[in-house]
Design a protein around this motif. Structure first.
Motif, PDB file in Angstrom:
ATOM      1  N   MET A   1       0.838  -1.187   0.000  1.00  0.00           N
ATOM      2  CA  MET A   1       0.000   0.000   0.000  1.00  0.00           C
ATOM      3  C   MET A   1       0.880   1.248   0.000  1.00  0.00           C
ATOM      4  N   MET A   2       0.256   2.339  -0.361  1.00  0.00           N
ATOM      5  CA  MET A   2       0.988   3.586  -0.495  1.00  0.00           C
ATOM      6  C   MET A   2       0.336   4.675   0.344  1.00  0.00           C
ATOM      7  N   ALA A   3       1.114   5.634   0.761  1.00  0.00           N
ATOM      8  CA  ALA A   3       0.562   6.786   1.468  1.00  0.00           C
ATOM      9  C   ALA A   3      -0.344   7.563   0.515  1.00  0.00           C
ATOM     10  N   VAL A   4      -1.296   8.301   1.097  1.00  0.00           N
ATOM     11  CA  VAL A   4      -2.234   9.053   0.273  1.00  0.00           C
ATOM     12  C   VAL A   4      -2.605  10.355   0.983  1.00  0.00           C
ATOM     13  N   ALA A   5      -2.822  11.390   0.197  1.00  0.00           N
ATOM     14  CA  ALA A   5      -3.329  12.665   0.709  1.00  0.00           C
ATOM     15  C   ALA A   5      -4.663  12.929   0.019  1.00  0.00           C
ATOM     16  N   LEU A   6      -5.658  13.255   0.806  1.00  0.00           N
ATOM     17  CA  LEU A   6      -6.979  13.565   0.263  1.00  0.00           C
ATOM     18  C   LEU A   6      -7.253  15.048   0.435  1.00  0.00           C
ATOM     19  N   MET A   7      -7.706  15.692  -0.636  1.00  0.00           N
ATOM     20  CA  MET A   7      -8.097  17.093  -0.570  1.00  0.00           C
ATOM     21  C   MET A   7      -9.602  17.182  -0.753  1.00  0.00           C
ATOM     22  N   TRP A   8     -10.221  17.963   0.105  1.00  0.00           N
ATOM     23  CA  TRP A   8     -11.676  18.171   0.096  1.00  0.00           C
ATOM     24  C   TRP A   8     -11.878  19.677   0.087  1.00  0.00           C
ATOM     25  N   GLU A   9     -12.606  20.190  -0.911  1.00  0.00           N
ATOM     26  CA  GLU A   9     -12.797  21.640  -1.015  1.00  0.00           C
ATOM     27  C   GLU A   9     -14.255  21.942  -1.297  1.00  0.00           C
ATOM     28  N   ALA A  10     -14.788  22.901  -0.568  1.00  0.00           N
ATOM     29  CA  ALA A  10     -16.180  23.302  -0.757  1.00  0.00           C
ATOM     30  C   ALA A  10     -16.295  24.817  -0.707  1.00  0.00           C
ATOM     31  N   ARG A  11     -17.268  25.335  -1.437  1.00  0.00           N
ATOM     32  CA  ARG A  11     -17.591  26.751  -1.378  1.00  0.00           C
ATOM     33  C   ARG A  11     -18.969  26.876  -0.749  1.00  0.00           C
ATOM     34  N   ALA A  12     -19.020  27.635   0.310  1.00  0.00           N
ATOM     35  CA  ALA A  12     -20.275  27.808   1.040  1.00  0.00           C
ATOM     36  C   ALA A  12     -21.209  28.753   0.292  1.00  0.00           C
ATOM     37  N   ALA A  13     -22.485  28.643   0.603  1.00  0.00           N
ATOM     38  CA  ALA A  13     -23.453  29.616   0.126  1.00  0.00           C
ATOM     39  C   ALA A  13     -23.008  30.991   0.638  1.00  0.00           C
ATOM     40  N   ALA A  14     -23.356  32.041  -0.068  1.00  0.00           N
ATOM     41  CA  ALA A  14     -22.907  33.401   0.258  1.00  0.00           C
ATOM     42  C   ALA A  14     -23.096  33.716   1.746  1.00  0.00           C
ATOM     43  N   GLY A  15     -22.007  34.137   2.369  1.00  0.00           N
ATOM     44  CA  GLY A  15     -22.037  34.555   3.764  1.00  0.00           C
ATOM     45  C   GLY A  15     -22.065  33.426   4.775  1.00  0.00           C
ATOM     46  N   ARG A  16     -21.963  32.162   4.320  1.00  0.00           N
ATOM     47  CA  ARG A  16     -22.056  31.023   5.236  1.00  0.00           C
ATOM     48  C   ARG A  16     -20.736  30.295   5.414  1.00  0.00           C
ATOM     49  N   GLY A  17     -19.630  30.970   5.056  1.00  0.00           N
ATOM     50  CA  GLY A  17     -18.317  30.349   5.183  1.00  0.00           C
ATOM     51  C   GLY A  17     -17.989  29.941   6.608  1.00  0.00           C
ATOM     52  N   GLY A  18     -18.351  30.750   7.577  1.00  0.00           N
ATOM     53  CA  GLY A  18     -18.102  30.422   8.980  1.00  0.00           C
ATOM     54  C   GLY A  18     -18.862  29.185   9.415  1.00  0.00           C
ATOM     55  N   GLU A  19     -20.091  29.050   8.946  1.00  0.00           N
ATOM     56  CA  GLU A  19     -20.898  27.862   9.269  1.00  0.00           C
ATOM     57  C   GLU A  19     -20.290  26.609   8.646  1.00  0.00           C
ATOM     58  N   LEU A  20     -19.821  26.740   7.402  1.00  0.00           N
ATOM     59  CA  LEU A  20     -19.198  25.604   6.739  1.00  0.00           C
ATOM     60  C   LEU A  20     -17.925  25.200   7.481  1.00  0.00           C
TER      61      LEU A  20
END
Length: 85
Positions: A1-20
């Protein structure tokens, strides 16, 4: 097996970045990654990078789920990377 890095990216609804960001921070992964970092960017984006070493967990490393739909501007983007020598 090999090491792995996972990237997860999301854009929140306008003004909801803090909630996300709060939602992402509350998510637990099992097994826990060897390393996890969380970043933010304008406008209302959250990026999480998780690293899993060798051996990779049985069934593959766990990924962050999708947040509640009303919290998002668009679907989550995910990428999987493996190291090169």
């Amino acid at each position: 097996m090999m090491a792995v890095a996972l990237m997860w990216e999301a854009r929140a609804a306008a003004g909801r970045g803090g909630e996300l960001l709060d939602w992402v921070r509350a998510q637990r992964l099992s097994p826990a990654p060897s390393r996890r970092e969380t970043f933010t960017a304008e406008p209302d984006r959250v990026l999480v990078i998780t690293w899993y070493g060798e051996p990779e967990p049985v069934g593959g490393p766990p990924e962050l789920p999708d947040p509640p739909a009303g919290l998002l501007h668009r679907p989550v983007h995910r990428w999987r990377f493996t190291p090169v020598g």
